[in-house]
Scaffold this active site. Structure first.
Site, PDB file in Angstrom:
ATOM      1  N   CYS A  46       0.833  -1.215   0.000  1.00 56.90           N
ATOM      2  CA  CYS A  46       0.000   0.000   0.000  1.00 56.90           C
ATOM      3  C   CYS A  46       0.862   1.258   0.000  1.00 56.90           C
ATOM      4  O   CYS A  46       0.538   2.244  -0.670  1.00 56.90           O
ATOM      5  CB  CYS A  46      -0.933   0.002   1.210  1.00 56.90           C
ATOM      6  SG  CYS A  46      -2.104  -1.368   1.232  1.00 56.90           S
ATOM      7  N   ARG A 122      -7.899  -4.363  -3.396  1.00 59.80           N
ATOM      8  CA  ARG A 122      -7.417  -3.137  -4.050  1.00 59.80           C
ATOM      9  C   ARG A 122      -8.381  -2.782  -5.188  1.00 59.80           C
ATOM     10  O   ARG A 122      -8.192  -3.200  -6.328  1.00 59.80           O
ATOM     11  CB  ARG A 122      -5.988  -3.334  -4.565  1.00 59.80           C
ATOM     12  CG  ARG A 122      -5.022  -3.698  -3.469  1.00 59.80           C
ATOM     13  CD  ARG A 122      -3.584  -3.860  -3.956  1.00 59.80           C
ATOM     14  NE  ARG A 122      -2.794  -4.482  -2.904  1.00 59.80           N
ATOM     15  CZ  ARG A 122      -2.300  -3.845  -1.849  1.00 59.80           C
ATOM     16  NH1 ARG A 122      -2.495  -2.532  -1.721  1.00 59.80           N
ATOM     17  NH2 ARG A 122      -1.613  -4.497  -0.932  1.00 59.80           N
TER      18      ARG A 122
END
Length: 217
Positions: A46, A122
């Protein structure tokens, strides 16, 4: 769960930039936005994604498009993580991050997989200036996104609004290169005109249903 072509759900969210009403905030400013979720703050993949998004932020802005992140974390965690990225990686994250601490928006947008725990996958939602969802992409938690592809996707969608379609890997297609596709004729008269346009050089093409041209700005 929402799908392409629907309006983005009206919600008020808490972000690192304060409270925002979606999609109203961006509709009022006449902007597109890319909403993307990440599994959690202070995680390696991330972190690389946020840096990559920030480094392409100007490219998105040139496309009249804003970025907004989201995870099931509290806003304090987002703030500390953004501070860490600035301190350790010297990258200033300029776009807001939604603190969806109860996961309500994530559930509404289908960002949580029952096979991947309570964190989001995601996800990427591209929303135009009318608040319409134009594209949705889901990546698994263990695979980082390709930000250049997301920039390309926004460009392609905005090109579609000009009446064209884009070929595979546009603007680097194997044989059309950066040219765009003119939608196929849908009746006999249009078919005849399309063939005439190709013959005169107004368009290029392989057949009446496969015509292409340079993108006109």
């Amino acid at each position: 769960m929402v799908v392409i072509g629907e309006k983005f759900p009206e919600v008020e969210v808490t972000t690192t930039h304060g409270k925002l009403k979606l999609p109203e905030h961006y509709i009022e400013s006449g902007k597109w936005f890319v909403l993307f979720s990440h599994p959690g703050d202070f995680t390696p993949v991330c972190t690389t994604e946020f840096v990559a998004f920030q480094k392409r932020y100007d490219q998105f802005r040139e496309l009249n498009t804003e970025l907004i992140g989201l995870s099931i974390d509290q806003v304090f965690s987002h703030i500390k993580w953004v501070e860490w990225i600035k301190e350790k990686l010297d990258v200033d994250i300029e776009f807001p991050i939604i603190a969806d601490d109860r996961g309500e928006l994530a559930v509404k947008l289908g960002m949580i997989s029952p096979y991947k725990g309570n964190n989001t996958v995601r996800a990427v939602f591209v929303v135009d200036a009318t608040g319409t969802i134009r594209a949705i992409i889901y990546y698994p938690q263990e695979v980082g996104r390709n930000m250049d592809e997301i920039v390309r996707l926004v460009k392609a969608l905005q090109t579609a609004d000009k009446g064209y379609a884009t070929p595979a890997n546009w603007p680097n297609n194997d044989f059309l290169n950066e040219k765009v596709i003119v939608p196929p004729a849908n009746n006999m008269d249009a078919r005849k005109k399309r063939l005439e346009a190709c013959k005169s050089g107004e368009l290029e093409g392989y057949d009446w249903w496969f015509c292409y041209t340079d993108l006109k700005e």
